[in-house]
Design an enzyme around this catalytic site. Structure first.
Site, mmCIF file in Angstrom:
data_model
loop_
_atom_site.group_PDB
_atom_site.id
_atom_site.type_symbol
_atom_site.label_atom_id
_atom_site.label_comp_id
_atom_site.label_asym_id
_atom_site.label_seq_id
_atom_site.Cartn_x
_atom_site.Cartn_y
_atom_site.Cartn_z
ATOM 1 N N LYS A 182 6.989 21.353 16.984
ATOM 2 C CA LYS A 182 8.281 22.034 17.152
ATOM 3 C C LYS A 182 8.064 23.522 17.423
ATOM 4 O O LYS A 182 8.672 24.119 18.305
ATOM 5 C CB LYS A 182 9.155 21.850 15.903
ATOM 6 C CG LYS A 182 9.630 20.424 15.682
ATOM 7 C CD LYS A 182 10.606 19.987 16.751
ATOM 8 C CE LYS A 182 10.961 18.525 16.669
ATOM 9 N NZ LYS A 182 11.590 18.002 17.883
ATOM 10 N N TYR B 18 3.623 17.598 13.003
ATOM 11 C CA TYR B 18 4.996 17.475 13.491
ATOM 12 C C TYR B 18 5.633 18.863 13.611
ATOM 13 O O TYR B 18 6.172 19.240 14.651
ATOM 14 C CB TYR B 18 5.840 16.593 12.551
ATOM 15 C CG TYR B 18 7.321 16.758 12.780
ATOM 16 C CD1 TYR B 18 7.914 16.254 13.936
ATOM 17 C CD2 TYR B 18 8.127 17.445 11.867
ATOM 18 C CE1 TYR B 18 9.279 16.419 14.176
ATOM 19 C CE2 TYR B 18 9.487 17.610 12.099
ATOM 20 C CZ TYR B 18 10.058 17.097 13.241
ATOM 21 O OH TYR B 18 11.395 17.277 13.479
ATOM 22 N N SER C 148 13.594 22.584 14.334
ATOM 23 C CA SER C 148 13.759 22.208 12.931
ATOM 24 C C SER C 148 13.532 23.411 12.027
ATOM 25 O O SER C 148 12.754 24.316 12.354
ATOM 26 C CB SER C 148 12.718 21.133 12.608
ATOM 27 O OG SER C 148 12.620 20.962 11.226
HETATM 28 P P1 NAD Z 1 15.254 9.510 16.112
HETATM 29 O O1 NAD Z 1 13.877 8.994 15.969
HETATM 30 O O2 NAD Z 1 16.371 8.719 15.547
HETATM 31 O O3 NAD Z 1 15.574 9.782 17.673
HETATM 32 C C1 NAD Z 1 14.573 10.156 18.583
HETATM 33 C C2 NAD Z 1 14.693 9.213 19.772
HETATM 34 O O4 NAD Z 1 13.718 9.563 20.744
HETATM 35 C C3 NAD Z 1 14.453 7.741 19.403
HETATM 36 O O5 NAD Z 1 15.509 6.960 19.921
HETATM 37 C C4 NAD Z 1 13.123 7.401 20.081
HETATM 38 O O6 NAD Z 1 13.076 6.049 20.478
HETATM 39 C C5 NAD Z 1 13.128 8.370 21.249
HETATM 40 N N1 NAD Z 1 11.805 8.759 21.753
HETATM 41 C C6 NAD Z 1 10.721 9.180 21.037
HETATM 42 N N2 NAD Z 1 9.704 9.471 21.869
HETATM 43 C C7 NAD Z 1 10.129 9.238 23.132
HETATM 44 C C8 NAD Z 1 9.539 9.353 24.416
HETATM 45 N N3 NAD Z 1 8.282 9.759 24.581
HETATM 46 N N4 NAD Z 1 10.277 8.999 25.495
HETATM 47 C C9 NAD Z 1 11.554 8.576 25.361
HETATM 48 N N5 NAD Z 1 12.173 8.457 24.174
HETATM 49 C C10 NAD Z 1 11.468 8.777 23.076
HETATM 50 O O7 NAD Z 1 15.268 11.000 15.513
HETATM 51 P P2 NAD Z 1 16.506 11.961 15.205
HETATM 52 O O8 NAD Z 1 16.614 12.079 13.733
HETATM 53 O O9 NAD Z 1 17.676 11.585 16.001
HETATM 54 O O10 NAD Z 1 15.903 13.329 15.728
HETATM 55 C C11 NAD Z 1 16.157 13.821 17.031
HETATM 56 C C12 NAD Z 1 15.371 15.088 17.252
HETATM 57 O O11 NAD Z 1 15.726 16.047 16.253
HETATM 58 C C13 NAD Z 1 13.849 14.897 17.135
HETATM 59 O O12 NAD Z 1 13.230 15.708 18.118
HETATM 60 C C14 NAD Z 1 13.542 15.408 15.743
HETATM 61 O O13 NAD Z 1 12.231 15.885 15.644
HETATM 62 C C15 NAD Z 1 14.570 16.527 15.603
HETATM 63 N N6 NAD Z 1 14.901 16.811 14.200
HETATM 64 C C16 NAD Z 1 15.323 15.799 13.388
HETATM 65 C C17 NAD Z 1 15.600 16.072 12.044
HETATM 66 C C18 NAD Z 1 16.025 14.960 11.116
HETATM 67 O O14 NAD Z 1 15.930 15.137 9.911
HETATM 68 N N7 NAD Z 1 16.514 13.833 11.606
HETATM 69 C C19 NAD Z 1 15.470 17.384 11.548
HETATM 70 C C20 NAD Z 1 15.053 18.391 12.416
HETATM 71 C C21 NAD Z 1 14.775 18.107 13.753
#
Ligand code: NAD
Ligand code: UDP
Length: 342
Positions: free
Chosen positions: A153, A149, A124
């Site tokens: 990362k 958080y 991120s």
């Molecule tokens: P999201 O919460 O929609 O998707 C994450 C998925 O991981 C969910 O379906 C959740 O059920 C699953 N999950 C969480 N912990 C788990 C575990 N221990 N075992 C199995 N499954 C698990 O989030 P997103 O927005 O799709 O983000 C995806 C990734 O991108 C994350 O790592 C997030 O930190 C990173 N990210 C997101 C953003 C954003 O703004 N959406 C920005 C930067 C980075």
């Protein structure tokens, strides 16, 4: 390639699964549904007309993960699974370190024991902290993260890099290949309106908050501060359409195929929009009014954050194609068609 997509039922994972399948890759998903629903995967199947092997498992469950690797021979893992709410991470640091770091450690161990040492990791822009330069290039030093958080990362980036470095030092013939993708602000949804962002409870992020105001589920948007040093005083961010972001992962696979070692790419558009810019763009794109009030700054927020996406452009041949109008239209299309999410 046969690809394990962790967190593939989530917002970015589901959109990436669509692009991977459309490009001819085989996708296997593991998700514990802590922040998603199996319906998202069914929708991906509907869009792509493909059947997806889906495992309901927690990454910290080593036995379950070993079984997944026993059932499948993976070429690469795209690792989305993790918890992502900044505010929640401040009140539940143990849960964040346990899930994000603990889950990844088990995943990496099972991967290496099965000879799969190719991973694309969801990092991120938050790792830049209060960025030392704007636009932010990958050479910009990492900053002090203001919350657990962000620290997960940043730590995971270091852990992954250490694995590769050790392999090289040890003369390992099959060293880790690692692509660290630093996302800026993903918004929007698939054009079909079948998949999109489905936050639990009141959204923390700007775009889902706006779409819920538009839908009448929330009364008004609170803009967190209008006294920043920006063109209109409100915070500036680099919003990127989630389908463009998803396509960035496809391009990252080409780096893995070339045995890239450790590489870092920003995935952003390189353009900054303020909160008020987004409110106006959303109103214009959808012919709706978004009532708002100005509130105090949100603790931990920075004034301006946008990327230089040049490196991904030069080395991966990737660039975001959708502009702010598509981002606003597709976000609303998803909300309108799915008023209660999945
Ligand atoms: P999201 O919460 O929609 O998707 C994450 C998925 O991981 C969910 O379906 C959740 O059920 C699953 N999950 C969480 N912990 C788990 C575990 N221990 N075992 C199995 N499954 C698990 O989030 P997103 O927005 O799709 O983000 C995806 C990734 O991108 C994350 O790592 C997030 O930190 C990173 N990210 C997101 C953003 C954003 O703004 N959406 C920005 C930067 C980075
Ligand atoms: N924001 C806002 N009101 C909200 C949510 C967000 O004014 O209800 C602002 C926030 O202060 C920031 C921008 O919108 O300037 C993007 O915030 P978001 O939480 O979506 O992403 P961040 O960049 O903080 O990860």
């Amino acid at each position: 390639m046969k690809i394990l997509v962790t967190g593939g039922a989530g917002y970015i994972g589901s959109h990436t699964a669509v692009e991977l399948i459309n490009a001819g890759h085989e996708v296997v998903i593991v998700d514990n549904f802590s922040n998603s629903k199996p319906e998202a995967v069914r929708r991906v199947e509907k869009i792509t007309n493909a059947e997806i092997r889906l495992y309901e498992a927690d990454l910290r469950d080593r036995t379950a993960l070993e079984q997944i690797f026993a059932d499948n021979l993976f070429d690469c893992c795209i690792h989305f699974a993790g918890m992502k709410a900044v505010g929640e991470s401040v009140s539940k640091p143990w849960e964040y370190y346990d899930n994000n770091i603990g889950g990844t450690m088990v995943l990496l161990d099972v991967m290496r024991k099965n000879g799969c040492k190719n991973i694309i990791f969801s990092s991120s822009a938050t790792v830049y902290g209060s960025p030392a330069e704007i636009p932010i290039t990958e050479n910009c030093p990492k900053g002090k993260c203001t919350n657990p958080y962000g620290r997960t990362k940043s730590m995971l980036e270091e852990i992954l890099t250490d694995l590769h470095t050790a392999d090289v030092k040890n003369g390992d013939k099959n060293p880790w290949n690692i692509v660290l993708l630093r996302y800026f602000n993903p918004v929007g949804a698939h054009k079909s309106g079948l998949i999109g962002e489905d936050p639990k409870g009141i959204p923390n992020n700007l775009m889902p908050f706006i779409t819920q105001v538009a839908a009448g589920k929330l009364g008004f948007l609170t803009i967190f501060g209008n006294d920043y040093d920006t063109h209109d005083g409100t915070g500036v961010r680099d919003y990127i359409h989630v389908v463009d972001l998803a396509k960035g992962h496809l391009k990252a696979l080409s780096a893995i195929e070339k045995k890239c070692g450790v590489v870092i790419y920003n995935l952003g558009t390189g353009r900054g929009y303020s909160v008020l810019d987004i409110v106006r763009a959303f109103e214009e794109a959808n012919g709706l009014k978004i009532p708002y009030k100005i509130g105090p700054r949100r603790p931990g927020d920075i004034a301006v954050c946008y990327s230089s996406p040049e490196k991904a452009g030069k080395e991966l041949g990737w660039a975001a194609e959708n502009g702010i109008v598509e981002m606003c239209r597709d976000s609303w299309n998803w909300q309108k068609n799915n008023p209660n999410g999945y």
